[in-house]
Motif scaffolding. Sequence first.
Motif, PDB file in Angstrom:
ATOM      1  N   PHE A  60       0.844  -1.191   0.000  1.00  0.00           N
ATOM      2  CA  PHE A  60       0.000   0.000   0.000  1.00  0.00           C
ATOM      3  C   PHE A  60       0.881   1.242   0.000  1.00  0.00           C
ATOM      4  O   PHE A  60       1.789   1.378   0.818  1.00  0.00           O
ATOM      5  CB  PHE A  60      -0.930   0.028   1.213  1.00  0.00           C
ATOM      6  CG  PHE A  60      -2.024   1.045   1.057  1.00  0.00           C
ATOM      7  CD1 PHE A  60      -3.177   0.730   0.365  1.00  0.00           C
ATOM      8  CD2 PHE A  60      -1.877   2.316   1.565  1.00  0.00           C
ATOM      9  CE1 PHE A  60      -4.186   1.675   0.195  1.00  0.00           C
ATOM     10  CE2 PHE A  60      -2.871   3.272   1.402  1.00  0.00           C
ATOM     11  CZ  PHE A  60      -4.028   2.945   0.722  1.00  0.00           C
ATOM     12  N   MET A  61       0.604   2.125  -0.965  1.00  0.00           N
ATOM     13  CA  MET A  61       1.311   3.402  -1.067  1.00  0.00           C
ATOM     14  C   MET A  61       0.401   4.493  -0.515  1.00  0.00           C
ATOM     15  O   MET A  61      -0.758   4.592  -0.903  1.00  0.00           O
ATOM     16  CB  MET A  61       1.633   3.725  -2.526  1.00  0.00           C
ATOM     17  CG  MET A  61       2.658   2.812  -3.141  1.00  0.00           C
ATOM     18  SD  MET A  61       2.952   3.146  -4.908  1.00  0.00           S
ATOM     19  CE  MET A  61       3.526   4.833  -4.901  1.00  0.00           C
ATOM     20  N   GLY A  62       0.939   5.298   0.376  1.00  0.00           N
ATOM     21  CA  GLY A  62       0.136   6.376   0.920  1.00  0.00           C
ATOM     22  C   GLY A  62       0.994   7.399   1.621  1.00  0.00           C
ATOM     23  O   GLY A  62       2.223   7.322   1.625  1.00  0.00           O
ATOM     24  N   PHE A  63       0.336   8.372   2.208  1.00  0.00           N
ATOM     25  CA  PHE A  63       0.969   9.403   3.020  1.00  0.00           C
ATOM     26  C   PHE A  63       2.085  10.117   2.266  1.00  0.00           C
ATOM     27  O   PHE A  63       3.157  10.386   2.778  1.00  0.00           O
ATOM     28  CB  PHE A  63       1.489   8.776   4.323  1.00  0.00           C
ATOM     29  CG  PHE A  63       1.718   9.762   5.413  1.00  0.00           C
ATOM     30  CD1 PHE A  63       0.728  10.646   5.778  1.00  0.00           C
ATOM     31  CD2 PHE A  63       2.931   9.815   6.077  1.00  0.00           C
ATOM     32  CE1 PHE A  63       0.933  11.564   6.779  1.00  0.00           C
ATOM     33  CE2 PHE A  63       3.149  10.739   7.073  1.00  0.00           C
ATOM     34  CZ  PHE A  63       2.148  11.616   7.429  1.00  0.00           C
ATOM     35  N   PHE A  64       1.824  10.418   1.007  1.00  0.00           N
ATOM     36  CA  PHE A  64       2.808  11.044   0.127  1.00  0.00           C
ATOM     37  C   PHE A  64       2.656  12.559   0.195  1.00  0.00           C
ATOM     38  O   PHE A  64       1.578  13.087  -0.057  1.00  0.00           O
ATOM     39  CB  PHE A  64       2.591  10.550  -1.311  1.00  0.00           C
ATOM     40  CG  PHE A  64       3.551  11.119  -2.306  1.00  0.00           C
ATOM     41  CD1 PHE A  64       4.900  10.862  -2.215  1.00  0.00           C
ATOM     42  CD2 PHE A  64       3.099  11.912  -3.340  1.00  0.00           C
ATOM     43  CE1 PHE A  64       5.792  11.374  -3.150  1.00  0.00           C
ATOM     44  CE2 PHE A  64       3.970  12.439  -4.276  1.00  0.00           C
ATOM     45  CZ  PHE A  64       5.328  12.161  -4.173  1.00  0.00           C
ATOM     46  N   ILE A  65       3.745  13.234   0.530  1.00  0.00           N
ATOM     47  CA  ILE A  65       3.681  14.691   0.643  1.00  0.00           C
ATOM     48  C   ILE A  65       5.057  15.292   0.333  1.00  0.00           C
ATOM     49  O   ILE A  65       6.087  14.717   0.655  1.00  0.00           O
ATOM     50  CB  ILE A  65       3.199  15.118   2.047  1.00  0.00           C
ATOM     51  CG1 ILE A  65       2.892  16.619   2.095  1.00  0.00           C
ATOM     52  CG2 ILE A  65       4.145  14.670   3.135  1.00  0.00           C
ATOM     53  CD1 ILE A  65       2.102  17.045   3.318  1.00  0.00           C
ATOM     54  N   MET A  66       5.019  16.439  -0.320  1.00  0.00           N
ATOM     55  CA  MET A  66       6.229  17.200  -0.620  1.00  0.00           C
ATOM     56  C   MET A  66       6.102  18.574   0.030  1.00  0.00           C
ATOM     57  O   MET A  66       5.015  19.144   0.070  1.00  0.00           O
ATOM     58  CB  MET A  66       6.399  17.382  -2.137  1.00  0.00           C
ATOM     59  CG  MET A  66       6.609  16.106  -2.929  1.00  0.00           C
ATOM     60  SD  MET A  66       8.118  15.221  -2.534  1.00  0.00           S
ATOM     61  CE  MET A  66       9.364  16.386  -3.079  1.00  0.00           C
ATOM     62  N   ARG A  67       7.216  19.099   0.483  1.00  0.00           N
ATOM     63  CA  ARG A  67       7.204  20.482   0.978  1.00  0.00           C
ATOM     64  C   ARG A  67       6.814  21.393  -0.175  1.00  0.00           C
ATOM     65  O   ARG A  67       7.243  21.185  -1.321  1.00  0.00           O
ATOM     66  CB  ARG A  67       8.592  20.877   1.496  1.00  0.00           C
ATOM     67  CG  ARG A  67       8.869  20.290   2.866  1.00  0.00           C
ATOM     68  CD  ARG A  67      10.218  20.622   3.400  1.00  0.00           C
ATOM     69  NE  ARG A  67      10.547  22.046   3.345  1.00  0.00           N
ATOM     70  CZ  ARG A  67      11.717  22.542   3.707  1.00  0.00           C
ATOM     71  NH1 ARG A  67      12.673  21.739   4.148  1.00  0.00           N
ATOM     72  NH2 ARG A  67      11.951  23.824   3.644  1.00  0.00           N
ATOM     73  N   PRO A  68       5.988  22.397   0.092  1.00  0.00           N
ATOM     74  CA  PRO A  68       5.484  23.249  -0.997  1.00  0.00           C
ATOM     75  C   PRO A  68       6.569  23.834  -1.895  1.00  0.00           C
ATOM     76  O   PRO A  68       6.396  23.899  -3.116  1.00  0.00           O
ATOM     77  CB  PRO A  68       4.719  24.352  -0.259  1.00  0.00           C
ATOM     78  CG  PRO A  68       4.268  23.699   1.007  1.00  0.00           C
ATOM     79  CD  PRO A  68       5.391  22.757   1.380  1.00  0.00           C
ATOM     80  N   GLU A  69       7.706  24.224  -1.338  1.00  0.00           N
ATOM     81  CA  GLU A  69       8.745  24.848  -2.163  1.00  0.00           C
ATOM     82  C   GLU A  69       9.425  23.871  -3.129  1.00  0.00           C
ATOM     83  O   GLU A  69      10.148  24.288  -4.028  1.00  0.00           O
ATOM     84  CB  GLU A  69       9.787  25.563  -1.304  1.00  0.00           C
ATOM     85  CG  GLU A  69      10.531  24.668  -0.329  1.00  0.00           C
ATOM     86  CD  GLU A  69       9.906  24.626   1.059  1.00  0.00           C
ATOM     87  OE1 GLU A  69      10.663  24.476   2.037  1.00  0.00           O
ATOM     88  OE2 GLU A  69       8.666  24.723   1.176  1.00  0.00           O
ATOM     89  N   TYR A  70       9.180  22.560  -2.965  1.00  0.00           N
ATOM     90  CA  TYR A  70       9.766  21.572  -3.872  1.00  0.00           C
ATOM     91  C   TYR A  70       8.751  21.009  -4.856  1.00  0.00           C
ATOM     92  O   TYR A  70       9.082  20.155  -5.667  1.00  0.00           O
ATOM     93  CB  TYR A  70      10.429  20.440  -3.076  1.00  0.00           C
ATOM     94  CG  TYR A  70      11.632  20.923  -2.313  1.00  0.00           C
ATOM     95  CD1 TYR A  70      12.784  21.323  -2.983  1.00  0.00           C
ATOM     96  CD2 TYR A  70      11.611  21.023  -0.925  1.00  0.00           C
ATOM     97  CE1 TYR A  70      13.880  21.789  -2.294  1.00  0.00           C
ATOM     98  CE2 TYR A  70      12.711  21.486  -0.230  1.00  0.00           C
ATOM     99  CZ  TYR A  70      13.833  21.873  -0.916  1.00  0.00           C
ATOM    100  OH  TYR A  70      14.925  22.341  -0.234  1.00  0.00           O
TER     101      TYR A  70
END
Length: 181
Positions: A60-70
């Motif tokens: 299961f792939m989840g909880f994916f997040i990038m810092r806004p500036e990237y």
Amino acid sequence: MTRAEVDQLVDWAATEGWNPGRHDADVFWETDPHAFVAAEVDGGLAGGGAITSYAGQYGFMGFFIMRPEYRGRGLGNQLWHARRDRLQARLAPGAAIGMDGVFAMQSYYAKGGFAFSHRNLRFRRAVPAGVATLRKEGRATMVPLADVPFEDIARYDRRCFPAPRPAFLRRWTAMPESLSL
């Protein structure tokens, strides 16, 4: 990722308006600490996500997040594909991978080999303090999950989930500050 980096992702997610449970990260970390993958820029955390393996039979792939500036620079795309590839390597050949996704991103996920399965909706209801058993017509309709034999819980979950996950279930159903009915 380190455990501290996972906590950073939880903070970022909360800032974005996601609803990470207070103890969800603890449960997933204890279940599969190798599930968390980070993207770094100049030694700092730029993004990350989870790729949980359930006994190598389902991922299961989840909880994916990038810092806004990237965002918008291609780093998230690289991380997303690296996570998918790493998860595939952790699974038995032919094992399925599920994921949470943004509804508007379906065409992107399709490019990565995913097909839309279903849309889920989440509901919640406040349970009055002290409620341990709800009764209808003299019989219990909800009981504390701790009163149900774990084997019954695991058997029911196995009918609904594509791989056995007893270690996860034991942690998930006994989270602090939670009521499992």
